[in-house]
Write a protein that holds these residues in place. Sequence first.
Motif, PDB file in Angstrom:
ATOM      1  N   UNK A   5      15.292  13.446  -0.518  1.00  0.00           N
ATOM      2  CA  UNK A   5      14.340  12.177  -1.157  1.00  0.00           C
ATOM      3  C   UNK A   5      15.276  11.185  -0.419  1.00  0.00           C
ATOM      4  N   UNK A   6      17.238  11.051  -0.135  1.00  0.00           N
ATOM      5  CA  UNK A   6      17.131   9.779   0.365  1.00  0.00           C
ATOM      6  C   UNK A   6      16.810   9.524   1.729  1.00  0.00           C
ATOM      7  N   UNK A   7      16.502  11.251   2.611  1.00  0.00           N
ATOM      8  CA  UNK A   7      16.492  11.155   4.103  1.00  0.00           C
ATOM      9  C   UNK A   7      17.235  11.705   4.524  1.00  0.00           C
ATOM     10  N   UNK A   8      18.458  12.557   3.735  1.00  0.00           N
ATOM     11  CA  UNK A   8      19.489  12.972   5.717  1.00  0.00           C
ATOM     12  C   UNK A   8      19.060  14.891   4.554  1.00  0.00           C
ATOM     13  N   UNK A   9      18.811  15.163   4.021  1.00  0.00           N
ATOM     14  CA  UNK A   9      18.045  16.595   4.333  1.00  0.00           C
ATOM     15  C   UNK A   9      16.830  16.235   4.614  1.00  0.00           C
ATOM     16  N   UNK A  10      16.196  17.268   5.242  1.00  0.00           N
ATOM     17  CA  UNK A  10      15.005  17.801   5.959  1.00  0.00           C
ATOM     18  C   UNK A  10      14.439  17.812   4.293  1.00  0.00           C
TER      19      UNK A  10
ATOM     20  N   UNK B 288      14.940   0.366   2.565  1.00  0.00           N
ATOM     21  CA  UNK B 288      14.082  -0.686   3.110  1.00  0.00           C
ATOM     22  C   UNK B 288      12.620  -0.180   1.935  1.00  0.00           C
ATOM     23  N   UNK B 289      11.885   0.667   1.329  1.00  0.00           N
ATOM     24  CA  UNK B 289      10.958   1.173   0.646  1.00  0.00           C
ATOM     25  C   UNK B 289      11.663   0.744  -1.393  1.00  0.00           C
ATOM     26  N   UNK B 290      13.027   0.873  -1.274  1.00  0.00           N
ATOM     27  CA  UNK B 290      12.984   0.628  -2.522  1.00  0.00           C
ATOM     28  C   UNK B 290      14.278   1.231  -3.009  1.00  0.00           C
ATOM     29  N   UNK B 291      14.510   1.899  -2.016  1.00  0.00           N
ATOM     30  CA  UNK B 291      15.266   3.378  -2.318  1.00  0.00           C
ATOM     31  C   UNK B 291      16.803   3.424  -2.443  1.00  0.00           C
ATOM     32  N   UNK B 292      17.342   3.477  -3.544  1.00  0.00           N
ATOM     33  CA  UNK B 292      19.177   2.994  -3.443  1.00  0.00           C
ATOM     34  C   UNK B 292      19.995   4.433  -3.464  1.00  0.00           C
TER      35      UNK B 292
ATOM     36  N   UNK C 140      17.201   4.101  -7.792  1.00  0.00           N
ATOM     37  CA  UNK C 140      18.680   4.390  -7.585  1.00  0.00           C
ATOM     38  C   UNK C 140      18.982   6.177  -7.846  1.00  0.00           C
ATOM     39  N   UNK C 141      19.619   6.281  -6.550  1.00  0.00           N
ATOM     40  CA  UNK C 141      19.956   7.757  -7.155  1.00  0.00           C
ATOM     41  C   UNK C 141      21.449   7.970  -6.872  1.00  0.00           C
ATOM     42  N   UNK C 142      22.640   8.840  -7.972  1.00  0.00           N
ATOM     43  CA  UNK C 142      23.475   8.310  -8.496  1.00  0.00           C
ATOM     44  C   UNK C 142      24.396   9.875  -8.361  1.00  0.00           C
ATOM     45  N   UNK C 143      24.855   9.841  -7.671  1.00  0.00           N
ATOM     46  CA  UNK C 143      25.225  11.710  -7.410  1.00  0.00           C
ATOM     47  C   UNK C 143      26.704  11.625  -7.587  1.00  0.00           C
ATOM     48  N   UNK C 144      26.746  12.114  -8.706  1.00  0.00           N
ATOM     49  CA  UNK C 144      28.610  12.661  -9.323  1.00  0.00           C
ATOM     50  C   UNK C 144      28.976  11.402  -8.688  1.00  0.00           C
ATOM     51  N   UNK C 145      29.082  10.254  -9.302  1.00  0.00           N
ATOM     52  CA  UNK C 145      30.105   8.759  -9.724  1.00  0.00           C
ATOM     53  C   UNK C 145      31.431   9.493 -10.178  1.00  0.00           C
TER      54      UNK C 145
ATOM     55  N   UNK D 229      15.741   7.510   6.457  1.00  0.00           N
ATOM     56  CA  UNK D 229      16.502   7.141   5.894  1.00  0.00           C
ATOM     57  C   UNK D 229      16.133   5.880   5.728  1.00  0.00           C
ATOM     58  N   UNK D 230      16.416   5.014   6.419  1.00  0.00           N
ATOM     59  CA  UNK D 230      16.493   3.701   6.735  1.00  0.00           C
ATOM     60  C   UNK D 230      15.288   3.125   6.115  1.00  0.00           C
ATOM     61  N   UNK D 231      14.244   3.202   6.380  1.00  0.00           N
ATOM     62  CA  UNK D 231      13.128   3.282   6.069  1.00  0.00           C
ATOM     63  C   UNK D 231      13.366   3.602   4.270  1.00  0.00           C
ATOM     64  N   UNK D 232      13.367   4.399   3.765  1.00  0.00           N
ATOM     65  CA  UNK D 232      12.839   4.799   2.776  1.00  0.00           C
ATOM     66  C   UNK D 232      13.863   3.560   1.804  1.00  0.00           C
TER      67      UNK D 232
END
Lengths: 290, 259
Positions: B51-56, B79-83, B153-158, B74-77
Amino acid sequence: MVNSVIAGLTSGGGYALLGLCVVLTYRLVAVVNFALTAVGALGAFVMVSLTDRGVNALLALLAGVVFAAALSALLGAALVRWFAGHKEGTKAAVTVAIFVALTAVGVRLFGGNSTGAHRFPNPFGAPLFTVGDVVVPQSVPVSLAFALLITVAVGLLLTRTRIGLKLQALSERPGTAEVVGIPAPRLAVGVWAGVGAVTTMVVVLVAPRLGGDFSTLSGLISTALAVAMVGAFRSLPLTLAGGLILGCLEGLSSSLDAIQKYQGVVPFLVILVLLWWRSRREVWDTEHGR
Amino acid sequence: MEAPALALEGVAVDRAEVPVVHDVALEAARGEVTVVLGANGAGKTTLMDGIAGLAQVKSGTVRLAGTAVEKLAPYKRARAGLGYVEQARTTFRTLTVEQNLLVSQRGDGDLATVYRLFPELDKRRGLQAGHLSGGEQQMVVLGRALVSAPKVVLIDEMSLGLAPLVVRRLMTTVGELAGMGIAVVLIEQFANLALDVGTSAHVLRKGRIVFSGPCAELRGDERRLHRLYFGGAPSAGGPRSDGAEPGGATPPAAESEAR
């Protein structure tokens, strides 16, 4: 002898800046850039070709700097586009290939050691003052001031500006930098362009002292890497010091007849000594870590 | 009708050319916490990275407020509002707390809101993030997502490696983020803590969604969670070796529990 060492400081300031460019490219975009001085030499020869045709020196310098910045940015963009996910060794190998290609093109266009020496403008060649037998040329303070200025400016840029903080973030965690919205590819290309521009100015500064042929200037990469190693590819002040020490060593070796012809070996000796010293410490650490 | 803050349709994600996530569909609404659960290796982090763009993303669409972003860098995502709050407390360790926030600040992102949510950070603005405790570093990473004025905001195993008290404190903040109108997608090892704060839940098994429904359906039902995670009945001696649901040759995506 002292005259030679003082004269070596002119090159030392330049070497410090070349080392700084290597360190910055490595720290900020994680590439050991072997093509650095080949790009700078091409920019310098664009300049000297224009001055040979009667173009004003400042305008010609600007054209050379812009050319090298654009060429360096192009190389950076290619690395970002096609090699972003590759290991550092692969990216370094790509820049070695580019170095070989650019040197071949440069020698073809501008001539080699024996045929290609050009007369670079030397506005700071006149003596500034003389103490006893020691002559201090204007180029020494100019070179040192330029090195100091760029080192301080880069340090301030990295720590005091938003873009500098983003560059630091990018160098520390490239993936995370991207997901927080830092435009990594654009910043990386900007770093490449800046490094290309500074390298050209440095090559123009040291060319009158080094002979002004393409092969010699392009081959300054060995000196730049030696200086970067003094700063352990991280520290800007140590890199600055390393450049000055190397310049003085080179000046010293040129004044001693017995070793004058081996002057070109100085950077490699520095690299070997540093490699030996650092690996010695690693062995010590490993043994005591058991 | 307003588009959901985040919508995935038929998303497949590869990790190093190996297919890990298959045909995932889920939606995350503004002001809600959507929980994604699953055993280790189920593909949760790969899904978030996709989702964040770090994997294809190999196929399918990822829509952010109705706009397809799966082909963006990823940086454009971002800037489009994805944390994205990645696993393992990914602070920029050499930057100070304040500098960590400044590098990701955008739009209406406000440092004062972060310091209000996390007063601990206010006292340590000038300290390098690498010198903070684990909990404080996680607060920096959450704050960094918040100052980018995100829609999602995506939160992974915080909670990884944090004390239970700190985890509860951070879970409260997750609820506050949703209260600000942000769509939160939460991956969490402590399923019940996540289900307490969440509205809807999805369970991933072997890269496919095997359950989608309200968190209330799973809250406190350890046996059902176990069966959804591993595909076997715990009372019958743990997970089945073939990994299939009871009775079933039915593909997991089409199982009766997925809705």
